[in-house]
Scaffold this motif. Structure first.
Motif, PDB file in Angstrom:
ATOM      1  N   UNK A 214       0.841  -1.192   0.000  1.00  0.00           N
ATOM      2  CA  UNK A 214       0.000   0.000   0.000  1.00  0.00           C
ATOM      3  C   UNK A 214       0.882   1.249   0.000  1.00  0.00           C
ATOM      4  N   UNK A 215       0.902   1.945  -1.114  1.00  0.00           N
ATOM      5  CA  UNK A 215       1.744   3.127  -1.250  1.00  0.00           C
ATOM      6  C   UNK A 215       1.356   4.228  -0.269  1.00  0.00           C
ATOM      7  N   UNK A 216       0.076   4.299   0.073  1.00  0.00           N
ATOM      8  CA  UNK A 216      -0.368   5.332   1.009  1.00  0.00           C
ATOM      9  C   UNK A 216       0.275   5.150   2.389  1.00  0.00           C
ATOM     10  N   UNK A 217       0.528   3.912   2.765  1.00  0.00           N
ATOM     11  CA  UNK A 217       1.170   3.627   4.056  1.00  0.00           C
ATOM     12  C   UNK A 217       2.687   3.757   3.989  1.00  0.00           C
ATOM     13  N   UNK A 218       3.238   3.565   2.785  1.00  0.00           N
ATOM     14  CA  UNK A 218       4.688   3.506   2.644  1.00  0.00           C
ATOM     15  C   UNK A 218       5.333   4.826   2.251  1.00  0.00           C
ATOM     16  N   UNK A 219       4.583   5.727   1.618  1.00  0.00           N
ATOM     17  CA  UNK A 219       5.189   6.930   1.037  1.00  0.00           C
ATOM     18  C   UNK A 219       5.983   7.720   2.063  1.00  0.00           C
ATOM     19  N   UNK A 220       5.383   8.008   3.210  1.00  0.00           N
ATOM     20  CA  UNK A 220       6.070   8.783   4.237  1.00  0.00           C
ATOM     21  C   UNK A 220       7.337   8.119   4.741  1.00  0.00           C
ATOM     22  N   UNK A 221       7.250   6.847   5.207  1.00  0.00           N
ATOM     23  CA  UNK A 221       8.454   6.160   5.687  1.00  0.00           C
ATOM     24  C   UNK A 221       9.547   6.043   4.624  1.00  0.00           C
ATOM     25  N   UNK A 222       9.173   5.815   3.361  1.00  0.00           N
ATOM     26  CA  UNK A 222      10.179   5.696   2.301  1.00  0.00           C
ATOM     27  C   UNK A 222      10.894   7.020   2.064  1.00  0.00           C
ATOM     28  N   UNK A 223      10.148   8.126   2.154  1.00  0.00           N
ATOM     29  CA  UNK A 223      10.760   9.437   1.945  1.00  0.00           C
ATOM     30  C   UNK A 223      11.659   9.846   3.112  1.00  0.00           C
TER      31      UNK A 223
END
Length: 432
Positions: A214-223
């Protein structure tokens, strides 16, 4: 992949695979089911990724991976986007054709130290590995794939393709809580994601929250680990909705790339970062052409409409491809000397068309223009009993118009039934 298995694939690459499976007892030393997967996959790769097809020692664990993987063209486009700095008004010219990667591979083979000066890309949903292979031509790559079978095939294939030294391979499920475990000291300049768009029952999905991971869950941590994410999403996804969903998660979507090929919308790519941008840029990319605009430019643009007394015969009719239509640059196309048939009729007329615009759709020469009535329909059908037919902005579909005319497909003549804001309903006889 041993020599006997490889030879079996090459000897039977043109055979009926159903017959091979039925007769598998003839070859007890060969895993015929696995060989058939490779044979069918190689057939898919022949035109899609010819560089992989030419490498006879590659192993394909299943045909779905070969079906879903990037083509050479789309992989090159992603490679040109996955750079530390943001792409501006053009796609890298070195990635404009499918032969560029062959030159790039040869250059890297001749200079093993060239990669040391390049950037780091983490492909965290690696799949078959075509994108990672393209990235590795100019970058150091971390490839991560959750499926053990696909992962093992990729490790083997990277070695066969001569890029293993430039790719670190990992086999983890991607979650917000294990990103550091996957990276394990690798510091990416760019993170690439291609979330799986299949439900647990095998059906296709396109909403961000239904994809895995789920990109919505991952975007912040990945950035928190990289300054930039490039994500491949479903071509069916609503661009405005996905951008809003991501921005609601506290990230920015400064650029969207829509990649087309052969008139089809193949890929939707979004660039994600932390720093917000006042006006989102949209790029439409096809081989031979790129169209760039911003959301506010399209919103503020006033279309040029074909005049009441303007002639059609002998002029050019431009039909935007699906990628260009997906972008929604309906009015801005008129800045390139095109005139629309109507505000809601997205067909364009001009005397000359720029090659980079022509590459983004279909170009026709108008042979004749007639009023849309029974007499004209009958005359057109008699003169062109075999033709292609399209209805635009009329109260009937293309299939209904074809049946009404009683014509069949099969020639380079194309008849358009259209609504013009200034000249009413028309029948345009054209030729590609």
């Amino acid at each position: 992949m041993d020599t006997k298995f490889r030879q079996f694939i090459l000897e039977h690459q043109d055979d009926d695979t159903d017959k091979l499976l039925l007769g598998k007892k003839k070859w007890p030393e060969i895993d015929v089911a696995a060989a058939v997967n490779c044979i069918l996959s190689r057939r898919k790769m022949r035109d899609k990724v010819p560089q992989w097809y030419a490498c006879e020692g590659l192993f394909y664990p299943n045909t779905l991976s070969a079906e879903q993987c990037s083509s050479t063209f789309t992989a090159l486009q992603k490679a040109s986007l996955c750079t530390p700095s943001s792409i501006s008004s053009s796609i890298s010219s070195s990635m404009s054709n499918s032969h560029a990667i062959d030159d790039c591979c040869e250059e890297n083979r001749s200079n093993s130290h060239a990669i040391d000066d390049c950037w780091n890309i983490a492909d965290l949903t690696g799949g078959l590995g075509v994108d990672s292979w393209a990235f590795a031509q100019n970058a150091k790559v971390l490839y991560n794939e959750m499926d053990p079978g696909i992962y093992a095939a990729a490790v083997h294939n990277f070695a066969e393709l001569g890029v293993a030294e430039r790719i670190i391979c990992r086999n983890f499920e991607l979650r917000p809580d294990n990103i550091d475990e996957i990276l394990d000291g690798f510091a990416p300049d760019v993170i690439f994601l291609d979330p799986a768009r299949r439900s647990s029952t095998g059906g296709k999905v396109f909403r961000l929250e239904d994809c895995s991971p789920n990109l919505l869950e991952l975007a912040g941590p990945l950035l928190d680990r990289a300054p930039k994410i490039v994500a491949k999403l479903s071509p069916m996804a609503d661009i405005s909705l996905i951008c809003k969903q991501l921005e609601d998660c506290g990230v920015s979507v400064p650029r969207v790339y829509i990649v087309g090929a052969s008139g089809e919308c193949k890929e939707l790519l979004v660039e994600i970062g932390k720093v917000s941008q006042a006006d989102r840029e949209i790029f439409v990319v096809e081989e031979g052409g790129t169209f760039r605009f911003t959301i506010s430019e399209e919103k503020d643009a006033t279309p040029s409409i074909v005049g009441k007394d303007e002639p059609f015969k002998g002029r050019i009719l431009f039909e935007p491809g699906k990628a260009l239509m997906k972008a929604g640059a309906y009015n801005l196309l008129c800045r390139n000397g095109l005139k629309k048939l109507g505000r809601s009729t997205h067909l364009y007329v001009c005397d000359e068309i720029q090659p980079e615009i022509a590459a983004l759709g279909k170009v026709f020469r108008i042979l004749e223009a007639m009023p849309f009535d029974k007499r004209s329909l009958k005359a057109a059908a008699q003169s062109h009993p075999r033709c292609e037919v399209t209805a635009r902005n009329l109260p009937l579909s293309s299939d209904e118009l074809r049946k009404k005319m009683g014509v069949t497909s099969g020639s380079d003549t194309h008849i358009f039934g259209v609504k013009s804001d200034t000249q009413g309903n028309l029948l345009l006889i054209t030729r590609r």
